[in-house]
Design a protein around this motif. Structure first.
Motif, PDB file in Angstrom:
ATOM      1  N   ALA A 262      39.908  43.608  39.471  1.00  0.00           N
ATOM      2  CA  ALA A 262      38.585  43.863  38.594  1.00  0.00           C
ATOM      3  C   ALA A 262      37.198  43.117  39.103  1.00  0.00           C
ATOM      4  O   ALA A 262      36.189  43.712  38.718  1.00  0.00           O
ATOM      5  CB  ALA A 262      39.198  43.252  37.275  1.00  0.00           C
ATOM      6  N   HIS A 263      37.428  42.050  39.675  1.00  0.00           N
ATOM      7  CA  HIS A 263      36.348  41.150  40.345  1.00  0.00           C
ATOM      8  C   HIS A 263      35.491  42.091  41.400  1.00  0.00           C
ATOM      9  O   HIS A 263      34.291  41.995  41.621  1.00  0.00           O
ATOM     10  CB  HIS A 263      36.763  39.989  40.657  1.00  0.00           C
ATOM     11  N   GLU A 264      36.455  42.952  42.056  1.00  0.00           N
ATOM     12  CA  GLU A 264      35.832  43.777  43.067  1.00  0.00           C
ATOM     13  C   GLU A 264      35.243  45.139  42.391  1.00  0.00           C
ATOM     14  O   GLU A 264      34.080  45.512  42.997  1.00  0.00           O
ATOM     15  CB  GLU A 264      36.909  44.113  44.157  1.00  0.00           C
ATOM     16  N   ILE A 265      35.858  45.606  41.422  1.00  0.00           N
ATOM     17  CA  ILE A 265      35.252  46.842  40.725  1.00  0.00           C
ATOM     18  C   ILE A 265      34.081  46.600  39.869  1.00  0.00           C
ATOM     19  O   ILE A 265      33.277  47.463  39.632  1.00  0.00           O
ATOM     20  CB  ILE A 265      36.344  47.307  40.114  1.00  0.00           C
ATOM     21  N   ALA A 266      34.011  45.182  39.395  1.00  0.00           N
ATOM     22  CA  ALA A 266      32.861  45.040  38.482  1.00  0.00           C
ATOM     23  C   ALA A 266      31.609  45.400  39.035  1.00  0.00           C
ATOM     24  O   ALA A 266      31.064  44.704  40.196  1.00  0.00           O
ATOM     25  CB  ALA A 266      32.828  43.503  38.043  1.00  0.00           C
ATOM     26  N   ARG A 267      30.577  46.071  38.348  1.00  0.00           N
ATOM     27  CA  ARG A 267      29.197  46.256  38.869  1.00  0.00           C
ATOM     28  C   ARG A 267      28.134  46.082  37.651  1.00  0.00           C
ATOM     29  O   ARG A 267      28.814  46.318  36.442  1.00  0.00           O
ATOM     30  CB  ARG A 267      28.920  47.862  39.231  1.00  0.00           C
TER      31      ARG A 267
END
Length: 382
Positions: A262-267
């Motif tokens: 989720a931290h990588e996907i968050a924009r």
């Protein structure tokens, strides 16, 4: 069209972003307010060696996208609320079979046929939970034509990285507004290509056996490897299974590959959050009105800030908690009955500080309407 600047609709920017990302297959059915995506791709894909198919309905559209993706295409479809409802079974199939694809939903008022030509943001929870069963999903959005272009590329990249369908959840205002769009030269924005297995045709291929990094190498269906694809729970070969351990492992895999990243996907985009005492959280076209009032009040000395979410699912709870930790009040601006507001309340330490600012009549929420709600809360000494 790369390396140029144009005046474009949001829907047209989505098309440009898809082509930049390498999309070469579209199947869909016309529906307001997403129709321009299909219209533009019906011209552009054949010109660029791709394939455009107008299907008989929304169900067959996403089924065709799944089939095209399995055979190696970067595939997408586009629709609006009623059509998105029809796509849910095939969406679940894409989740279970781990088929990379992009589904665009340009939202309008609902339920049912609702308000075909008016704006709404009522499909947030449908995007997350519309297809049945325990699963996770990636849902992205944007508030400007330029951001529509870039987030569409991100959607294709994430679909390939996590081998999953990705939903682009725009709204009517963003889809139909026109703004300046800068299209960079090819290669400026990274594009993620499909990860293929390096096994030759004589080697046993397991389509659902993750590598150490969690990614699942693919092989084009109908190519050198024979394997099974099903919407049933399956083993690493793709064949149906009732084994309780394998079923349990697959359920967790489908969720963990997204939730654990989720931290990588968050924009997101943020404005004036460093000293903000009142924080607005918004997304899509609502974020434009939220930013307007933040900019106006900052000029008068008020300490307002804006957190604009571009990833709605998996919901970036840690990000929201961090960015609002020092806020006296949090105002969530959206055009529904509080679908993201509920998530914000779950994310923050003090949910009683969270207030919904909304409108649901097919009209864009205005800065003055946001200001009216804020003045009421401030008048209560909150």
């Amino acid at each position: 069209m790369s390396g140029t600047t144009v005046f474009a609709q949001g829907n047209e920017a989505c098309v440009r972003g898809a082509l930049y990302a390498g999309a070469n297959f579209f199947a869909g059915y016309p529906i307001t307010p997403s129709t321009e995506i299909a219209e533009s791709l019906s011209l552009e894909l054949p010109r660029n060696g791709g394939c455009f198919m107008q299907m008989e309905d929304e169900i067959s559209s996403l089924c065709a996208v799944c089939g095209a993706s399995l055979t190696g295409a970067k595939a997408m479809t586009a629709t609006s609320g009623p059509g998105f409802s029809l796509k849910q079974e095939a969406l679940g199939y894409a989740v279970m079979a781990e088929i990379p694809c992009v589904v665009v939903n340009v939202q309008r008022g609902g339920p049912s046929t609702g308000l075909p030509t008016e704006v709404a943001q009522g499909d947030v929870n449908q995007a997350r939970w519309g297809t049945h069963g325990d699963h996770s999903i990636i849902v992205l959005t944007a508030s400007s034509v330029q951001d529509v272009f870039s987030i569409t590329i991100e959607a294709f990249n994430m679909a390939e990285t996590y081998r999953t369908p990705v939903i682009l959840l725009f709204d009517e205002v963003i889809g139909h507004m026109r703004e300046r769009l800068e299209i960079p030269e090819a290669g400026v924005i990274p594009v993620t290509e499909r990860l293929y297995t390096d096994l030759d045709g004589d080697t046993d291929y397991h389509p659902y056996l993750p590598r150490e990094d969690g990614r699942l190498p693919m092989s084009n269906f109908g190519g050198v490897h024979r394997f099974n694809v099903t919407g049933l729970f399956h083993d690493i070969r793709g064949f149906p299974t009732l084994n309780d351990a394998q079923v349990n492992k697959l359920v967790h895999h489908l969720s963990d590959k997204i939730e654990s990243n989720a931290h990588e996907i968050a924009r997101w985009k943020e404005f004036y959050l460093d000293d903000a005492e009142q924080v607005l959280i918004s997304y899509g076209s609502s974020a434009r009105s939220a930013r307007h009032i933040v900019e106006g009040r900052r000029k008068k000395g008020h300490k307002l800030g804006l957190l604009e979410l571009q990833t709605l699912w998996p919901f970036p709870s840690a990000l929201v908690r961090e960015k609002t930790r020092n806020a006296k009040n949090i105002f969530v601006v959206e055009m529904n009955m509080g679908q993201i507001t509920a998530q914000v309340k779950l994310a923050v330490d003090s949910p009683l500080r969270v207030y919904l600012v909304n409108r649901m009549d097919g009209h864009l929420i205005t800065p003055s309407e946001i200001g009216s709600v804020m003045r009421v809360i401030e008048g209560e000494g909150m």
